[in-house]
Design a protein around this motif. Sequence first.
Motif, PDB file in Angstrom:
ATOM      1  N   LEU A  19      54.069 -28.251 -22.795  1.00  7.75           N
ATOM      2  CA  LEU A  19      54.498 -29.206 -21.762  1.00  7.75           C
ATOM      3  C   LEU A  19      53.334 -29.145 -20.920  1.00  7.75           C
ATOM      4  O   LEU A  19      53.230 -29.947 -19.971  1.00  7.75           O
ATOM      5  CB  LEU A  19      55.523 -29.254 -20.657  1.00  7.75           C
ATOM      6  N   THR A  20      52.707 -27.710 -20.782  1.00  3.59           N
ATOM      7  CA  THR A  20      51.372 -27.297 -20.353  1.00  3.59           C
ATOM      8  C   THR A  20      49.699 -28.099 -21.479  1.00  3.59           C
ATOM      9  O   THR A  20      49.468 -28.407 -20.157  1.00  3.59           O
ATOM     10  CB  THR A  20      50.694 -25.821 -20.575  1.00  3.59           C
ATOM     11  N   GLY A  21      49.645 -27.721 -21.990  1.00  2.00           N
ATOM     12  CA  GLY A  21      48.915 -28.354 -22.457  1.00  2.00           C
ATOM     13  C   GLY A  21      47.689 -28.237 -22.060  1.00  2.00           C
ATOM     14  O   GLY A  21      47.936 -26.418 -21.652  1.00  2.00           O
ATOM     15  N   ARG A  26      51.384 -24.260 -15.870  1.00  3.00           N
ATOM     16  CA  ARG A  26      53.714 -24.167 -15.946  1.00  3.00           C
ATOM     17  C   ARG A  26      54.362 -23.898 -14.691  1.00  3.00           C
ATOM     18  O   ARG A  26      55.581 -25.216 -15.177  1.00  3.00           O
ATOM     19  CB  ARG A  26      53.761 -22.302 -16.253  1.00  3.00           C
ATOM     20  N   SER A  27      54.102 -23.836 -13.839  1.00  3.31           N
ATOM     21  CA  SER A  27      54.564 -24.855 -12.688  1.00  3.31           C
ATOM     22  C   SER A  27      54.498 -26.008 -12.674  1.00  3.31           C
ATOM     23  O   SER A  27      55.778 -26.455 -11.804  1.00  3.31           O
ATOM     24  CB  SER A  27      54.416 -23.842 -10.982  1.00  3.31           C
ATOM     25  N   GLU A  28      53.155 -26.932 -12.557  1.00  5.47           N
ATOM     26  CA  GLU A  28      53.859 -28.082 -12.781  1.00  5.47           C
ATOM     27  C   GLU A  28      53.979 -28.704 -13.939  1.00  5.47           C
ATOM     28  O   GLU A  28      55.478 -29.771 -14.128  1.00  5.47           O
ATOM     29  CB  GLU A  28      51.695 -28.952 -13.032  1.00  5.47           C
ATOM     30  N   ALA A  29      54.108 -28.615 -15.285  1.00  7.77           N
ATOM     31  CA  ALA A  29      55.255 -28.402 -15.971  1.00  7.77           C
ATOM     32  C   ALA A  29      56.559 -28.175 -16.051  1.00  7.77           C
ATOM     33  O   ALA A  29      57.418 -29.254 -15.773  1.00  7.77           O
ATOM     34  CB  ALA A  29      54.442 -26.877 -17.708  1.00  7.77           C
ATOM     35  N   VAL A  30      56.959 -27.735 -15.200  1.00  9.17           N
ATOM     36  CA  VAL A  30      58.436 -27.118 -14.765  1.00  9.17           C
ATOM     37  C   VAL A  30      58.992 -27.820 -13.763  1.00  9.17           C
ATOM     38  O   VAL A  30      60.312 -28.455 -13.278  1.00  9.17           O
ATOM     39  CB  VAL A  30      58.680 -26.248 -14.347  1.00  9.17           C
ATOM     40  N   ARG A  31      58.110 -28.309 -12.875  1.00 10.09           N
ATOM     41  CA  ARG A  31      58.650 -29.445 -11.938  1.00 10.09           C
ATOM     42  C   ARG A  31      58.103 -31.059 -12.550  1.00 10.09           C
ATOM     43  O   ARG A  31      59.730 -31.377 -12.300  1.00 10.09           O
ATOM     44  CB  ARG A  31      56.752 -29.235 -10.257  1.00 10.09           C
ATOM     45  N   TYR A  32      56.970 -31.289 -13.065  1.00 11.40           N
ATOM     46  CA  TYR A  32      57.526 -32.038 -13.904  1.00 11.40           C
ATOM     47  C   TYR A  32      58.855 -32.204 -15.188  1.00 11.40           C
ATOM     48  O   TYR A  32      59.884 -33.395 -15.061  1.00 11.40           O
ATOM     49  CB  TYR A  32      56.487 -32.387 -15.069  1.00 11.40           C
ATOM     50  N   ALA A  33      58.826 -31.641 -16.035  1.00 10.85           N
ATOM     51  CA  ALA A  33      60.718 -31.894 -16.752  1.00 10.85           C
ATOM     52  C   ALA A  33      61.833 -31.544 -15.826  1.00 10.85           C
ATOM     53  O   ALA A  33      62.758 -32.275 -15.916  1.00 10.85           O
ATOM     54  CB  ALA A  33      60.735 -30.231 -17.252  1.00 10.85           C
ATOM     55  N   LEU A  34      61.736 -31.095 -14.222  1.00  7.51           N
ATOM     56  CA  LEU A  34      63.126 -31.294 -13.368  1.00  7.51           C
ATOM     57  C   LEU A  34      63.021 -32.464 -13.120  1.00  7.51           C
ATOM     58  O   LEU A  34      63.788 -32.738 -13.162  1.00  7.51           O
ATOM     59  CB  LEU A  34      62.482 -30.115 -12.577  1.00  7.51           C
ATOM     60  N   LEU A  35      61.874 -32.830 -12.737  1.00  4.45           N
ATOM     61  CA  LEU A  35      62.017 -34.461 -11.930  1.00  4.45           C
ATOM     62  C   LEU A  35      62.662 -35.977 -13.139  1.00  4.45           C
ATOM     63  O   LEU A  35      62.813 -36.313 -12.505  1.00  4.45           O
ATOM     64  CB  LEU A  35      60.428 -34.515 -11.537  1.00  4.45           C
ATOM     65  N   ARG A  36      61.626 -35.491 -14.486  1.00  6.82           N
ATOM     66  CA  ARG A  36      62.284 -36.108 -15.245  1.00  6.82           C
ATOM     67  C   ARG A  36      63.785 -35.841 -15.431  1.00  6.82           C
ATOM     68  O   ARG A  36      64.400 -37.074 -15.966  1.00  6.82           O
ATOM     69  CB  ARG A  36      61.214 -35.764 -16.854  1.00  6.82           C
ATOM     70  N   ALA A  37      64.293 -34.878 -15.557  1.00  3.25           N
ATOM     71  CA  ALA A  37      65.926 -34.172 -15.771  1.00  3.25           C
ATOM     72  C   ALA A  37      66.412 -35.575 -14.630  1.00  3.25           C
ATOM     73  O   ALA A  37      67.802 -36.270 -14.700  1.00  3.25           O
ATOM     74  CB  ALA A  37      66.041 -33.031 -15.912  1.00  3.25           C
ATOM     75  N   TYR A  38      66.281 -35.602 -13.617  1.00  4.93           N
ATOM     76  CA  TYR A  38      66.528 -35.563 -12.705  1.00  4.93           C
ATOM     77  C   TYR A  38      66.726 -37.365 -12.489  1.00  4.93           C
ATOM     78  O   TYR A  38      67.559 -38.122 -12.293  1.00  4.93           O
ATOM     79  CB  TYR A  38      65.962 -35.185 -11.211  1.00  4.93           C
TER      80      TYR A  38
END
Length: 74
Positions: A19-21, A26-38
Amino acid sequence: MGTLNVRTDEAMETALNALTGDTRSRSEAVRYALLRAYKEMLLEQAEKDAERLNADPDDQAEMLAIQRFMGVTE
């Protein structure tokens, strides 16, 4: 804004690396994943609600009555 500490395992590290590429932290990747899951969770709930409304003609009549009351439909 809060802070979240997460313990990662090998699978989480693999996912974070993917997700980071080159563009995300890493923080942006986690925020992205959480918002996507939501978002996925909300869409699943909307699909369940739509199925429920389509299955019960009384609910459809009630929704139509509410829409008419609100002036959304005639």
